[in-house]
Design an enzyme around this catalytic site. Structure first.
Site, PDB file in Angstrom:
ATOM      1  CG  ASP A  27      -1.905  21.420   7.781  1.00  0.00           C
ATOM      2  OD1 ASP A  27      -1.256  20.363   7.694  1.00  0.00           O
ATOM      3  OD2 ASP A  27      -2.292  21.870   8.857  1.00  0.00           O
ATOM      4  CG  HIS A 219      -2.027  25.205  12.706  1.00  0.00           C
ATOM      5  ND1 HIS A 219      -2.089  25.545  11.363  1.00  0.00           N
ATOM      6  CD2 HIS A 219      -2.085  23.856  12.731  1.00  0.00           C
ATOM      7  CE1 HIS A 219      -2.181  24.446  10.629  1.00  0.00           C
ATOM      8  NE2 HIS A 219      -2.165  23.403  11.441  1.00  0.00           N
ATOM      9  CG  HIS A 221      -3.414  19.502  14.551  1.00  0.00           C
ATOM     10  ND1 HIS A 221      -2.250  18.891  14.178  1.00  0.00           N
ATOM     11  CD2 HIS A 221      -3.640  20.459  13.612  1.00  0.00           C
ATOM     12  CE1 HIS A 221      -1.789  19.448  13.071  1.00  0.00           C
ATOM     13  NE2 HIS A 221      -2.603  20.403  12.706  1.00  0.00           N
ATOM     14  CB  CYS A 252      -8.135  10.939   6.674  1.00  0.00           C
ATOM     15  SG  CYS A 252      -8.909   9.407   6.137  1.00  0.00           S
ATOM     16  CG  ASN A 261      -5.266  20.490   9.933  1.00  0.00           C
ATOM     17  OD1 ASN A 261      -4.453  21.062  10.640  1.00  0.00           O
ATOM     18  ND2 ASN A 261      -4.947  19.960   8.763  1.00  0.00           N
TER      19      ASN A 261
HETATM   20 MG    MG Z   1      -2.275  21.280  10.745  1.00  0.00          MG
END
Ligand code: MG
Length: 315
Positions: A27, A219, A221, A252, A261
């Site tokens: 990912d 998961h 972010h 980034c 992430n």
């Molecule tokens: Mg992700």
């Protein structure tokens, strides 16, 4: 000089141990602008394993036209040294991808679905129903072959085109994908808009619908700075598998594709502070992310990497 350590302060009701599902090589690198050579990916994965991570999502068998960053999937898998007790899941979009994963000898795959129609269209070029129909034979055959099957669900907490996503909708799609035979469900906050009460509400609804908290992963972010708060809410709701990307890869700050992430180092700092076992050597992990940032030619966005990188280089 090593990294500083502080006495943990446990909180009742949280798991004693958390399984970190590391997604940096897949990912993370999939969402970086730079394409990293296969030998760097292999070194990255091996360093993550050496740092104590026991599940490292390695690569993706999505067609290279869509994900050129991971076009070397088979090569990376072939070059990885066997690591007893370590799982190297790979992303598989369809039956052709499953064929390639089986040829490569993988033991665990992941399929990726969406709870919203707009994202299913944009990401999979299918409706939600059509995407579930596409997964059905993949999941069935993978299970026949003895593989574990993780199902990712995107946009569980909000969608950039549709706005709010009702909890009932997530529960509906989640129940259907689990009934296909998936062994784990990862709840994706793809655009990072979740807040802790929403996390608790969704996990409560899923467990009330019969999906065990042990079969759930989260998961998050960090787009809006909520990833760790949301993680703590999930742990309090009984979830003990958390996805994260070493160094916050895929987030980034200089790329438009930034998805943010949750960084594995930030996660480990919180878990160790809570006295929760991870098996991860934070110092080795930070060194790995500092090295990876050099490979990518830009600094890690992880706060913990930024804070500790200096401690590791000062002697
Ligand atoms: Mg992700």
């Amino acid at each position: 000089m090593g990294i500083p350590t502080y006495a943990p302060h446990p909180v009742p009701g949280l798991p004693a141990r958390v399984r970190i599902y590391e997604v940096g090589p897949r990912d993370g690198l999939q969402n970086e602008a730079a394409v990293v050579p296969a030998e760097v990916k292999v070194e990255f994965i091996e360093r993550l394993v050496a740092a104590g991570l026991r599940t490292v999502e390695t690569t993706s068998f999505v067609h290279p036209r869509w994900v050129p960053q991971l076009a070397d999937a088979a090569e990376v898998l072939a070059r990885l040294a066997p690591a007893p007790g370590v799982r190297f899941p790979v992303l598989v979009p369809n039956e052709r991808g499953l064929d390639r994963a089986l040829e490569a000898g993988v033991q665990e795959i992941a399929v990726f679905g969406s709870v919203t129609e707009t994202f299913a269209r944009k990401n999979l070029n299918r409706t939600v129903d059509e995407s579930l129909d596409m997964f059905a034979p993949v999941v069935a055959r993978a299970r026949e072959e003895g593989l574990q099957v993780r199902a990712y669900l995107s946009m569980c907490f909000g969608d950039p085109w549709e706005g709010s996503v009702p909890v009932e909708r997530v529960v509906d799609v989640a129940a259907r994908i689990m009934s296909l035979g998936a062994t784990e469900l990862s709840l994706g906050d793809t655009i990072g808009v979740a807040t802790p009460g929403h996390v608790t509400a969704l996990i409560t609804s899923l467990t009330e619908a019969g999906i065990a908290a042990d079969d759930l992963a989260v998961h998050f972010h960090d787009t809006y700075g909520q990833a760790l708060a949301n993680t703590l809410a999930a742990l309090g709701s009984g979830v003990s598998t958390v996805d994260a990307a070493a160094g916050g890869l895929g987030g980034c700050p200089y790329a438009k594709s930034a998805t943010g992430n949750l960084s594995t180092e930030d996660l480990v700092w919180q878990l160790h502070g809570l006295g929760i076992e991870t098996g991860v050597d934070l110092s080795a992990l930070v060194s790995t992310s500092v090295w990876m940032a050099e490979q990518l030619g830009r600094p890690s966005p992880s706060r913990v990497v930024q804070a500790l990188a200096k401690e590791l280089t000062e002697v």
